[in-house]
Write a protein that holds these residues in place. Structure first.
Motif, PDB file in Angstrom:
ATOM      1  N   UNK A  95      -0.012 -12.181   6.223  1.00 37.68           N
ATOM      2  CA  UNK A  95      -0.086 -11.482   4.939  1.00 37.68           C
ATOM      3  C   UNK A  95       0.935 -10.352   4.882  1.00 37.68           C
ATOM      4  N   UNK A  96       1.761 -10.257   5.914  1.00 37.16           N
ATOM      5  CA  UNK A  96       2.881  -9.332   5.941  1.00 37.16           C
ATOM      6  C   UNK A  96       2.474  -7.859   6.006  1.00 37.16           C
ATOM      7  N   UNK A  97       1.395  -7.568   6.699  1.00 32.38           N
ATOM      8  CA  UNK A  97       1.024  -6.185   6.981  1.00 32.38           C
ATOM      9  C   UNK A  97       1.276  -5.953   8.462  1.00 32.38           C
ATOM     10  N   UNK A  98       2.094  -4.974   8.786  1.00 35.45           N
ATOM     11  CA  UNK A  98       2.430  -4.670  10.168  1.00 35.45           C
ATOM     12  C   UNK A  98       2.602  -3.159  10.280  1.00 35.45           C
ATOM     13  N   UNK A  99       1.897  -2.547  11.197  1.00 35.45           N
ATOM     14  CA  UNK A  99       1.875  -1.105  11.406  1.00 35.45           C
ATOM     15  C   UNK A  99       1.295  -0.380  10.190  1.00 35.45           C
ATOM     16  N   UNK A 100       0.053  -0.667   9.820  1.00 31.73           N
ATOM     17  CA  UNK A 100      -0.557   0.102   8.733  1.00 31.73           C
ATOM     18  C   UNK A 100      -0.653   1.575   9.123  1.00 31.73           C
ATOM     19  N   UNK A 101      -0.323   2.451   8.180  1.00 28.01           N
ATOM     20  CA  UNK A 101      -0.302   3.887   8.460  1.00 28.01           C
ATOM     21  C   UNK A 101      -0.696   4.658   7.214  1.00 28.01           C
ATOM     22  N   UNK A 102      -1.145   5.875   7.432  1.00 27.96           N
ATOM     23  CA  UNK A 102      -1.348   6.807   6.338  1.00 27.96           C
ATOM     24  C   UNK A 102      -2.720   6.743   5.707  1.00 27.96           C
ATOM     25  N   UNK A 103      -2.909   7.617   4.746  1.00 30.32           N
ATOM     26  CA  UNK A 103      -4.183   7.793   4.066  1.00 30.32           C
ATOM     27  C   UNK A 103      -4.558   6.554   3.256  1.00 30.32           C
ATOM     28  N   UNK A 104      -5.806   6.152   3.375  1.00 27.07           N
ATOM     29  CA  UNK A 104      -6.351   5.029   2.619  1.00 27.07           C
ATOM     30  C   UNK A 104      -7.021   5.531   1.352  1.00 27.07           C
ATOM     31  N   UNK A 105      -7.197   4.633   0.400  1.00 28.28           N
ATOM     32  CA  UNK A 105      -7.926   4.909  -0.840  1.00 28.28           C
ATOM     33  C   UNK A 105      -8.968   3.818  -1.014  1.00 28.28           C
TER      34      UNK A 105
END
Length: 181
Positions: A95-105
């Protein structure tokens, strides 16, 4: 950091017994600091946590930049009432997500976040994880022409997600973006 019932919850992307990061709480009343989770089993628990948010039931959600079954990060949940940690989702790479980072909502039982890498051009992506169906969808692939490598995360204003990317269209700049929910 996030607050729930006069307790501050936070994460450190490094530290802990194997330098994989920690989830902690701080009691404002008695000034007690407690490590709730030491990220040590990288395949199951991930490594380098970020993006901590809390729902109205006291469940914390976050991501890790690395680890998981595919070493591209996970989405996790920590129940503050029971002290239970669980892996919700392994980012697959497909699904092309790699190294998720930062604030979520969180919005309408969905979690929105950004990844530093991945996406169609490997410049990052904006993704949506549905808590009901346990599915992850790419909502936007970042390119050379709209910003690259979003790391700071997101905020929600009205019915829009707003974030920034590390690199902009012009060399030496960054980009602010918005996405309509």
């Amino acid at each position: 950091l996030t607050e729930y019932n006069n307790l501050i919850y936070g994460i450190s992307k490094e530290g802990g017994s194997e330098s994989g990061g920690v989830l902690f709480k701080y009691n404002l009343n008695d000034q007690n600091f407690t490590i709730l989770k030491d990220f040590t089993n990288f395949a199951e628990q991930g490594k380098e946590p970020s993006g901590l948010i809390i729902d109205s039931n006291g469940e914390l959600y976050g991501t890790t930049a690395q680890g998981g079954n595919n070493n591209t990060g996970i989405i996790f949940k920590y129940n503050t009432n029971s002290g239970t940690f669980s892996k919700m989702y392994d980012f697959l790479g497909s699904e092309k997500v790699n190294w998720p980072m930062g604030k979520l909502v969180m919005n309408n039982n969905k979690i929105y976040g950004t990844s530093k890498r991945g996406g169609a051009s490997n410049y990052g992506s904006l993704y949506e994880y549905d808590l009901t169906s346990s599915t992850c969808l790419i909502k936007h692939n970042f390119t050379l022409y709209d910003g690259r490598h979003p790391e700071s995360g997101l905020i929600k204003i009205d019915n829009k997600l707003i974030g920034t990317s590390t690199y902009g269209v012009v060399t030496g700049t960054s980009t602010m973006f918005e996405y309509d929910l």
